[in-house]
Design a protein around this motif. Structure first.
Motif, short mmCIF file in Angstrom:
data_model
loop_
_atom_site.label_atom_id
_atom_site.label_comp_id
_atom_site.label_asym_id
_atom_site.label_seq_id
_atom_site.Cartn_x
_atom_site.Cartn_y
_atom_site.Cartn_z
N VAL A 187 0.83 -0.95 0.18
CA VAL A 187 -0.08 -0.28 -0.64
C VAL A 187 1.25 1.21 -0.33
CG1 VAL A 187 -1.96 1.62 0.76
CG2 VAL A 187 -1.40 -0.84 0.99
N PRO A 188 0.81 1.94 -1.00
CA PRO A 188 1.55 2.81 -0.94
C PRO A 188 1.09 4.17 -0.09
CG PRO A 188 0.55 3.20 -3.09
CD PRO A 188 0.00 1.78 -1.99
N ARG A 189 1.60 5.28 0.35
CA ARG A 189 1.98 6.30 0.65
C ARG A 189 1.36 7.87 0.13
NH1 ARG A 189 -0.27 8.29 5.73
NH2 ARG A 189 1.47 10.18 6.38
N LEU A 190 0.83 8.48 0.04
CA LEU A 190 0.52 9.48 -1.00
C LEU A 190 0.88 11.01 -0.89
CD1 LEU A 190 -0.94 10.52 -4.16
CD2 LEU A 190 -2.94 10.75 -2.54
N ILE A 191 2.32 11.72 -1.48
CA ILE A 191 2.56 12.18 -1.46
C ILE A 191 2.06 13.30 -1.54
CG2 ILE A 191 4.69 14.14 -1.29
CD1 ILE A 191 6.57 11.06 -1.70
N GLY A 192 1.79 14.42 -0.85
CA GLY A 192 1.31 15.93 -0.85
C GLY A 192 0.04 16.05 -0.62
N ALA A 193 -0.66 15.63 -0.56
CA ALA A 193 -2.60 15.43 -0.66
C ALA A 193 -2.75 14.88 0.83
CB ALA A 193 -2.50 14.30 -0.67
N THR B 190 5.34 7.50 -2.36
CA THR B 190 4.57 7.67 -4.21
C THR B 190 6.08 7.84 -4.84
OG1 THR B 190 3.72 9.27 -3.97
CG2 THR B 190 2.34 7.84 -4.66
#
Lengths: 271, 271
Positions: free
Chosen positions: A135-141, A174
């Motif tokens: 499961v990726p970690r969304l950068i900047g959201a 990401t």
């Protein structure tokens, strides 16, 4: 009363069994809200000011227009835990946007819901086994920059880690760098330095992480998976566990006898 | 009774004002759940089978263990809309994990909550103005692959689009390609082809999108921002709006007199 039988909701202490939100509450329908998880111990709420500052700043960033009454919140939380006295507990404060009509648009007028619950602490005394998850970690959201009710990716990250036999997850941002655990920040011992993933790699600005950075005991870094594979030690940090030593990463055993986590722990204990 | 005054919840029709979930429901605390938004029109729920198939498959992927009783759900939704007769409406079906103890770990036993609400349709007859937003679309995560209650990034994407004077957002995936709108799929007219962002670029597998793909009227493509700047036309698709023509992208006017969207609409109408 047993721990968790009471809830503080919009200024009132009530029985947990009768504490509800509408099925049209945007916290429920859209994950539109925020939360903080705080440690009640030794007759105080640790890092209360930092938690409330983060919650307030996040609420402003998400367009909440009703200011938080920090004094009333503190009074409410203390009333909630007053029966606990010496028992350490987890206090969760949830801020939801409140009821809204169908659709995503922010309602012109809202009645945000503010809810505090208490629960026993999990036993996290044993060193933790970590598993890198898909499961990726969304950068900047918003869902990554703030501690929001849209937490499903973290839920599934921890589920994957447990499915693989671990206690906690290592999520990669990401951009491919190490970001964080499912509900904790990460610290790695690497070439005699204590490194923590940078916010721009997807880390949440954790309270304990912030304390340790301010004390100069850890430093921000961009940590690649290949560096992860070479770290000599690791720890998890969050407001409930403080600092928890890591015993393995993806089955690679780490030396948990190393003394560096103790200096981190001492800082949190004193701070 | 007015539209939206009734709710169907766990098999029972009730007054919307008394339809609640616990403050410990994981749908509320962690965005741990799913939803579908369906169109009630001409005395039927459009694409009911596709909606329920997507919901069931998503629930399995998220580790829900209680199978959905599709027959009971259909009966419940029809009971909910029976007063509406000729009035078109939006029917939302929400599936939450239910109450859980503190923490992210999936509870061993859960009582999922299944809730249906109805609401008036928004007027989407005018062509839409789209704005590219800064909120990224996370590729490969549960929150993106499924239609989940962790929807805050979509909320903030639409908020940003509206703040910029638009009606809907264009979200870019974490690989930089065009992914989707905040609550709709996108179709672009580009060199006489009808292109829709690929799932691997972060698009949700929308029901109308799936119909149009199956009919051979649109095709999946990787669409870069530079291609976006050259498209001749565009449309939004979802189960409620069907096909909505786009009049501008980031202030660049598109020719809305073009006839290609009509063939898409005809397919949805007949399908």
């Amino acid at each position: 009363m047993s721990l968790g039988s009471k809830v503080w909701m919009n200024g009132v202490i009530m029985n947990a069994n009768s504490a509800y939100v509408s099925v049209s509450d945007r916290g429920f329908t859209l994950g539109d809200g925020l939360f903080e998880t705080m440690l009640w111990t030794s007759s105080r709420i640790r890092f209360f000011d930092e938690h409330l500052a983060r919650l307030s700043q996040s609420a402003v960033a998400l367009g909440f227009t009703t200011p938080l009454d920090v004094t009333a919140i503190k009074k409410g939380l203390l009333a909630l835990v007053e029966d606990e006295q010496g028992n350490a507990a987890a206090v969760r404060l949830t801020l939801s946007r409140g009821i809204g009509p169908r659709g995503l648009a922010l309602p012109e007028t809202t009645a945000p819901q503010l809810i505090a619950t208490i629960a026993p602490l999990a036993d996290t005394s044993a060193p933790a086994h970590l598993k890198t998850v898909s499961v990726p970690r969304l950068i900047g959201a918003p869902s990554t920059r703030f501690k929001t009710l849209s937490y499903l990716d973290n839920v599934m990250a921890q589920h994957e880690a447990r499915f693989k036999g671990g206690d906690e997850a290592i999520m990669l941002g990401t951009n491919g760098n190490v970001a964080c655990a499912s509900c904790a920040n990460l610290v790695f011992r690497y070439k005699d330095a204590n490194l923590t993933p940078a916010l721009r790699d997807g880390a949440l600005p954790g309270i304990v992480r912030g304390r340790l950075l301010a004390a100069g005991l850890i430093e921000e870094a961009n940590i690649s998976p290949s560096q992860l594979a070479l770290c000599e030690g690791a720890a998890l940090t969050n407001a409930l566990i403080g600092v928890r030593v890591v015993s393995s990463i993806d089955r690679r055993a780490l030396d948990t006898r190393k003394t560096w986590p103790q200096s981190l722990r001492d800082t949190i204990r004193v701070g």
